[in-house]
Design a protein around this motif. Structure first.
Motif, PDB file in Angstrom:
ATOM      1  N   ALA A 165     -32.166  46.548  47.101  1.00 29.82           N
ATOM      2  CA  ALA A 165     -33.466  46.346  47.736  1.00 29.82           C
ATOM      3  C   ALA A 165     -34.342  45.550  46.767  1.00 29.82           C
ATOM      4  O   ALA A 165     -34.130  45.587  45.552  1.00 29.82           O
ATOM      5  CB  ALA A 165     -34.112  47.689  48.060  1.00 29.82           C
ATOM      6  N   PRO A 166     -35.335  44.812  47.270  1.00 28.60           N
ATOM      7  CA  PRO A 166     -36.177  44.007  46.376  1.00 28.60           C
ATOM      8  C   PRO A 166     -36.803  44.801  45.230  1.00 28.60           C
ATOM      9  O   PRO A 166     -36.861  44.308  44.097  1.00 28.60           O
ATOM     10  CB  PRO A 166     -37.247  43.442  47.312  1.00 28.60           C
ATOM     11  CG  PRO A 166     -36.563  43.379  48.656  1.00 28.60           C
ATOM     12  CD  PRO A 166     -35.657  44.581  48.693  1.00 28.60           C
ATOM     13  N   PRO A 177     -38.804  38.751  49.647  1.00 29.82           N
ATOM     14  CA  PRO A 177     -37.360  38.897  49.456  1.00 29.82           C
ATOM     15  C   PRO A 177     -36.549  37.715  49.977  1.00 29.82           C
ATOM     16  O   PRO A 177     -35.471  37.434  49.475  1.00 29.82           O
ATOM     17  CB  PRO A 177     -37.035  40.167  50.252  1.00 29.82           C
ATOM     18  CG  PRO A 177     -38.306  40.941  50.262  1.00 29.82           C
ATOM     19  CD  PRO A 177     -39.407  39.925  50.306  1.00 29.82           C
ATOM     20  N   ALA A 220     -34.141  45.384  42.630  1.00 33.55           N
ATOM     21  CA  ALA A 220     -33.848  44.159  41.886  1.00 33.55           C
ATOM     22  C   ALA A 220     -34.942  43.905  40.849  1.00 33.55           C
ATOM     23  O   ALA A 220     -34.661  43.567  39.690  1.00 33.55           O
ATOM     24  CB  ALA A 220     -33.739  42.978  42.850  1.00 33.55           C
ATOM     25  N   VAL A 225     -30.313  40.695  45.567  1.00 25.24           N
ATOM     26  CA  VAL A 225     -30.725  41.124  46.906  1.00 25.24           C
ATOM     27  C   VAL A 225     -29.768  40.624  47.987  1.00 25.24           C
ATOM     28  O   VAL A 225     -29.463  41.341  48.939  1.00 25.24           O
ATOM     29  CB  VAL A 225     -32.167  40.638  47.188  1.00 25.24           C
ATOM     30  CG1 VAL A 225     -32.562  40.882  48.650  1.00 25.24           C
ATOM     31  CG2 VAL A 225     -33.152  41.337  46.255  1.00 25.24           C
TER      32      VAL A 225
END
Length: 495
Positions: free
Chosen positions: A429-430, A468, A433, A414
Motif C-alpha cells: 500500500a502507498p 499512488p 511503501a 506499489v
C-alpha cells in the motif's frame, strides 16, 4: 523558533496546514490559527499547498560508484550489442587513444543477440583504448584486450567476461581521480539526491579513498548537504577507529558491508537448487561460514553493524543459520536484498527476525527472473510478506545498479513493476511503501525517527502530490535537514 512551514498539507494529518520547527526538531503540527502568536519566528515559508512528508532514506546505495557512473557511459536500456559498440566507438573518438572507457548498465537479457558482449566486441569498437563495461548488477563486466593485458588476465581469460572478484582485478588499474576531483563528484551526487527528496543515504562498501574525499568535502563546506551512514569494505576494520574522528550528525560510521553471493542476473546468486537456464550452476558463495562467524564475533565485540549482501536463498540461509548459532545480536545484522525467500528461508527469517533492506525497483529490471528460477520465481521480492512477519524493512535503490531516484522505487513497491503479471499479493500500500523509505531507513540504521510529527527530527520534504498512480513523476519542491533548507524549487522562493 526556526522555520514555520505554512499553507501546506501534511501527510497523514488532514487538518494540519502548518509545521513549526525549533532547534532541528518539529515543534508544532496543526492549524496556523492555533500557532502561538508569541513565538519568535525567523522565517515563514508559504508552501503554496504542497504536501509535507518525511525526508526519504535510501537504505542501500553506493555513493562513489554512483558519482563515477555519472561520469561514464550509461548503458541502461540498450537493445543490442551493436548499440553498445556504437556508444563505445563514439567515446573512443571523443577521448582519443589510450584513455580508459568505463560504462555501466548493460543487460544481456535485453540484447537482440541473446548473449553476453565479449572481448572481441569491445576490441572492434575501441582497439586503442582499455575498456571496462559493467553489467547492470555490477557483479559481471566485460573488458577488451588492452584492459585484460593491463590486469595480467589475458592468458587466463579469453573472452573478456569477468565475474565477481575478476571485475576488481581489472578495475584497480583504472587511473584514480585526485581526492579533490572525487570529492566534487560525490558532492554533485549528494546535491542531486537532495533534489530528489533524499535526506539520508546508507553508503555501502565505502573505500578509504571515498571516505577521505568526504573528509575533504567536510573541510571545504562544513556540514554535508544530507546525512550519510557509512558501511565500510571489510578490509577497513582497523581504519574505522580513525574514521570515527570525523563523525558528526551528518556523517556516521555504522559498520561493515559483506558479500555472501553475487546476482541473479549474472547467475552468481547462491541458490539451493540449480538455475533453470543454467542447470550446471547453483551460483557462488563468496564468504565461508567460518569467515562470516569471524565478522559477527568482531562486530558484536566492537558494537558495529554488519550489512550482509545475500540474494539467493542459499546465501540468506547461510547468514541466518550462522547468526542463530552464534546468537548474534539482531540489532547488529542487516540482510541486504533478501531476493529469493522460499518457505524454508521464510521460516528462518521468522525465527531470527533480522532487519532487512529491499530494492523494489528490481521488480522492474528483473523481468526475466522466470527464466532463471522457473516456478521458484513466485518467491522473489516478497516485500508484503516480510512486513507482515514483523521484520524491520527498509527500501533502497542499490544505485548505480538502479537509478538513485527514490520515487521510482516507491512506485515499483506499489505496482510490483513488471512482476505484476504474477499477481499483486506482494504489492505494498502507498503508506507501507512510504514507511520503508522513511521510518524503515531509520530503524535499520538504529537512528531516531524523523518526519512531520511533534518531537521528531525535522528532516522533511515538500512535494506537489503523493498520488499512488503517479509516484514516479512526483516533483520535490523543498528538502530540509534539521530544519535547514538544503534545496528549494524556485517556485517557492529562496532558501
Amino acid at each position: 523558533m526556526g522555520v514555520v512551514l505554512t499553507n501546506c498539507r501534511v501527510y497523514g494529518l488532514d487538518e494540519a496546514d502548518t509545521v513549526a520547527i525549533e532547534n532541528g526538531r518539529v515543534y508544532y503540527v496543526g492549524r496556523w490559527t492555533r500557532l502561538d502568536s508569541k513565538l519568535v519566528v525567523k522565517k515563514i515559508l508559504d508552501l503554496q499547498g504542497a504536501m509535507v512528508l518525511p525526508g526519504l532514506v535510501d537504505s542501500h546505495m553506493h555513493l562513489q560508484s554512483t558519482a563515477l557512473a555519472r561520469m561514464g557511459l550509461d548503458l541502461r536500456g540498450l537493445r543490442s550489442i551493436e548499440e553498445l559498440k556504437e556508444l563505445v566507438k563514439a567515446k573512443a573518438r571523443s577521448l582519443g587513444e589510450g584513455r580508459w572507457i568505463i560504462g555501466r548498465g548493460w543487460d544481456q537479457e535485453l540484447f537482440r543477440e541473446g548473449k553476453l558482449p565479449d572481448r572481441m566486441d569491445l576490441d572492434e569498437a575501441a582497439p586503442e583504448n582499455p575498456v571496462l563495461l559493467y553489467r547492470v548488477c555490477g557483479h559481471i563486466a566485460v573488458a577488451n584486450t588492452l584492459a585484460l593485458r593491463k590486469a595480467g588476465l589475458l592468458e587466463t581469460n579469453k573472452d573478456g567476461i569477468l565475474r565477481e572478484e575478476e571485475v576488481g582485478l581489472v578495475a584497480k588499474h583504472i587511473p584514480k581521480l585526485r581526492v579533490e576531483e572525487l570529492a566534487e563528484a560525490i558532492y554533485e551526487t549528494m546535491i542531486e539526491a537532495s533534489r530528489l527528496g533524499l535526506t539520508s543515504l546508507h553508503c555501502m562498501s565505502v573505500s578509504k579513498s571515498e571516505f577521505e574525499a568526504l573528509r575533504v568535502l567536510k573541510s571545504r563546506i562544513g556540514n554535508l548537504p544530507l546525512r550519510l551512514f557509512i558501511y565500510f569494505k571489510p578490509n577497513l576494520v582497523d581504519y574505522m577507529e580513525e574514521a570515527r574522528k570525523s563523525e558528526d550528525e551528518y556523517l556516521k560510521i555504522k559498520g561493515l558491508k559483506l558479500l555472501t553471493d553475487g546476482s541473479l542476473g549474472g547467475w552468481t546468486a547462491a541458490l539451493t537448487e540449480p538455475y533453470i537456464d543454467n542447470p550446471s550452476s547453483r551460483g557462488v558463495l563468496l564468504l565461508s561460514k567460518d569467515r562470516l562467524a569471524y565478522y559477527m564475533r568482531m562486530a558484536e565485540s566492537k558494537g558495529f553493524q554488519l550489512a550482509v549482501h545475500a540474494i539467493g536463498d542459499r546465501a540468506i540461509n547461510l547468514v541466518l543459520e550462522t547468526a542463530s548459532k552464534l546468537k548474534f545480536d539482531r540489532r547488529l545484522l542487516r540482510i541486504e536484498h533478501v531476493s529469493l525467500t522460499p518457505p524454508e528461508t521464510l521460516k528462518l527469517l521468522r525465527e531470527y527476525r533480522p532487519m532487512v533492506t529491499v530494492q523494489p525497483r528490481f521488480t522492474v529490471t528483473d523481468w526475466w527472473v522466470d527464466r532463471r528460477l522457473g516456478p521458484r520465481a513466485r518467491y522473489v521480492y516478497m516485500f508484503k510478506t516480510l512486513i507482515a512477519m514483523g521484520l524491520k524493512v527498509a527500501g533502497g535503490s542499490d544505485s548505480p545498479v538502479e537509478p538513485l531516484n527514490p520515487w521510482l522505487g516507491l512506485e515499483a513497491a506499489v505496482t510490483r513493476g513488471l512482476l505484476a503479471k504474477h499477481g499483486l499479493s506482494e504489492a505494498l500500500a502507498p503508506d507501507e511503501a512510504l514507511r520503508i523509505y522513511t521510518t524503515g531507513g531509520d530503524e535499520v540504521s538504529l537512528e531516531m525517527h524523523h518526519g512531520p510529527c511533534e518531537g521528531l527530527r525535522a528532516d522533511l520534504i515538500a512535494v506537489d502530490r503523493f498520488d499512488p498512480g503517479t509516484l514516479s513523476s512526483v516533483n520535490v519542491l523543498m528538502t530540509m535537514i534539521d530544519g535547514k533548507i538544503v534545496y528549494i524549487d524556485p517556485s517557492l522562493g529562496k532558501a
